[in-house]
Each structure stands twice: as C-alpha cells, then as structure tokens.
Scaffold this motif. Structure first.
Motif, short mmCIF file in Angstrom:
data_model
loop_
_atom_site.label_atom_id
_atom_site.label_comp_id
_atom_site.label_asym_id
_atom_site.label_seq_id
_atom_site.Cartn_x
_atom_site.Cartn_y
_atom_site.Cartn_z
N GLU A 21 3.76 5.50 -5.80
CA GLU A 21 3.60 5.49 -7.25
C GLU A 21 2.51 6.46 -7.70
O GLU A 21 2.66 7.20 -8.69
CB GLU A 21 3.26 4.08 -7.72
N THR A 22 1.40 6.49 -6.94
CA THR A 22 0.31 7.42 -7.26
C THR A 22 0.76 8.87 -7.10
O THR A 22 0.47 9.74 -7.93
CB THR A 22 -0.90 7.15 -6.35
N ALA A 23 1.49 9.10 -6.02
CA ALA A 23 2.00 10.46 -5.79
C ALA A 23 2.96 10.88 -6.90
O ALA A 23 2.95 12.03 -7.37
CB ALA A 23 2.68 10.53 -4.43
N THR A 78 0.85 -1.21 0.00
CA THR A 78 0.00 0.00 0.00
C THR A 78 0.87 1.25 0.00
O THR A 78 0.60 2.24 -0.69
CB THR A 78 -0.92 0.00 1.23
N LYS A 96 2.29 1.70 -3.41
CA LYS A 96 1.24 2.16 -4.32
C LYS A 96 0.97 3.65 -4.14
O LYS A 96 0.76 4.40 -5.11
CB LYS A 96 -0.03 1.36 -4.07
N ASN A 97 1.00 4.08 -2.89
CA ASN A 97 0.79 5.52 -2.60
C ASN A 97 1.92 6.37 -3.18
O ASN A 97 1.70 7.46 -3.71
CB ASN A 97 0.68 5.74 -1.10
N LYS A 123 2.92 9.83 -10.00
CA LYS A 123 2.12 10.12 -11.20
C LYS A 123 1.50 11.51 -11.12
O LYS A 123 1.46 12.25 -12.09
CB LYS A 123 1.02 9.07 -11.36
N HIS A 124 1.03 11.85 -9.92
CA HIS A 124 0.42 13.19 -9.74
C HIS A 124 1.46 14.29 -9.95
O HIS A 124 1.19 15.31 -10.60
CB HIS A 124 -0.18 13.29 -8.34
#
Length: 205
Positions: free
Chosen positions: A9-11, A3, A6-7, A13-14
């Motif tokens: 990776e999401t950050a 998790t 994943k956070n 991308k943002h």
C-alpha cells in the motif's frame, strides 16, 4: 502478511504521488513549450523581408502606436513638400498639388483654390519662378486626438535674379485613415491653415 500488505500500500501511494508529479511536470513542460512556440512565431511574424535592387533586406514590424510620431511628422513633411515645391510648369504644379491633396482634407483644397484665384500659380509660370520648401521642425502633440501639429519651414522663391527666403508656419490636426498608395502613412491633415508666411532674406547672385 499484514506488513507485506502495508508495504504494498505504501509503495502504491509512492507510485501514485510520483505519477501525479510526473503528469504535472509534463503539463508544465508542454505549456512552456507552447508559450515559447507562440512567442517564436510572433517574433518571426515581425520580420519582414523587402526586395530592393535584387537584394533581400530585413525589416521589423511594430505596432502603429510605436511609430505615430515618426510617421506623422513624415506625413506632414511630405504634404508640405508636395504643396509648396513647385516649378514654372503647369504639369508639375498639378502633379504635386494632386499628391498633396490626397494627404489633407478640404482645408488644403480651399487654400489651393484661393491661391489659384489670385493667379499665384500663373505668376510662377510667367515669371519662371521655382518654389521649394524645407521643413525645419514639426511640433506634434500625440496626447490628444486628432493630433495637433505646428510646422516650421523655410520657403524659397528662386528667380533668375534673386532667391527670396520666407518663414513659413502652418498648423492643423491629423486623424487616422486607411493606408493607400496615395496615402502610405494613413493620416489625413484637417483644419490646415497658414499662420505666418513672410520674407526673411533676399539672396542675389
């Protein structure tokens, strides 16, 4: 742990998307600033300052095509003024005719030579006759090149005993030439001819 990754990776991308948007926004702003700068420079280049009697007067530059009717009509008026405004003085006649011949081709020179052979200018001098011309209107067709024109004017022959008014109509064509001190408008009259030149009224003192 997954998790957390994943956070991250999401950050990432943002942040990546935000960076792309920021770069795009900077490019748009830079292009807009460059466009406005060129526009401002072009507008500044159209401002001309003329020094007259110690004072700076502002004028505006414009494309030649925007001023063709005005400049062409003034060129035609200047030519007729110099060619027909004469006094009983050989130097004045020669000076005015010389100025007129810079504005037209050999058709004007031929008319001058024809009048000279007929002693027209000698008669002005011997009779103390002054001659003036007032251009009433100029019809100009700028839809074809060379530009066709027809000039309507009033010619005055001033004697000590009378003033003769004559109706003068001429026609010809204008073509573009290089501007110069002798030809400030950059036009040359060609195939110039007199259509009508007849007495209309006689005024006596």
């Amino acid at each position: 742990m997954f998790t957390h990754l994943k956070n991250i990776e999401t950050a990432f991308k943002h942040v990546k998307i935000f960076t792309y948007l920021l770069i795009a926004a900077c490019m748009v702003i830079s292009c807009f600033a460059m466009y406005k700068s060129y526009q401002a420079a072009d507008m500044a280049g159209r401002h001309i300052y003329i020094l007259a009697n110690g004072k700076a007067l502002e004028a505006f530059a414009a494309d030649r095509k925007d001023n063709i009717p005005v400049e062409a009509k003034d060129h035609i008026s200047m030519f007729h003024h110099y060619f027909f405004t004469l006094d009983p003085d050989e130097k004045v006649i020669n000076a005015n005719i010389s100025k007129a011949l810079y504005l037209a081709d050999e058709s004007a020179k031929n008319q001058y030579n024809d009048l000279k052979e007929k002693s027209y200018y000698n008669n002005l001098i011997s009779g103390n006759i002054s001659q003036q011309v007032i251009v009433d209107s100029v019809r100009l067709d700028i839809n074809q090149y060379p530009y066709y024109f027809k000039c309507y004017a009033t010619q005055k022959l001033i004697r000590s005993t009378s003033t003769v008014n004559r109706s003068l109509i001429t026609q010809g064509y204008l073509r573009n030439v290089t501007r110069s001190d002798n030809n400030p408008h950059g036009f040359l009259i060609q195939h110039w001819e007199t259509i009508a030149n007849k007495d209309t009224t006689i005024q006596r003192p």
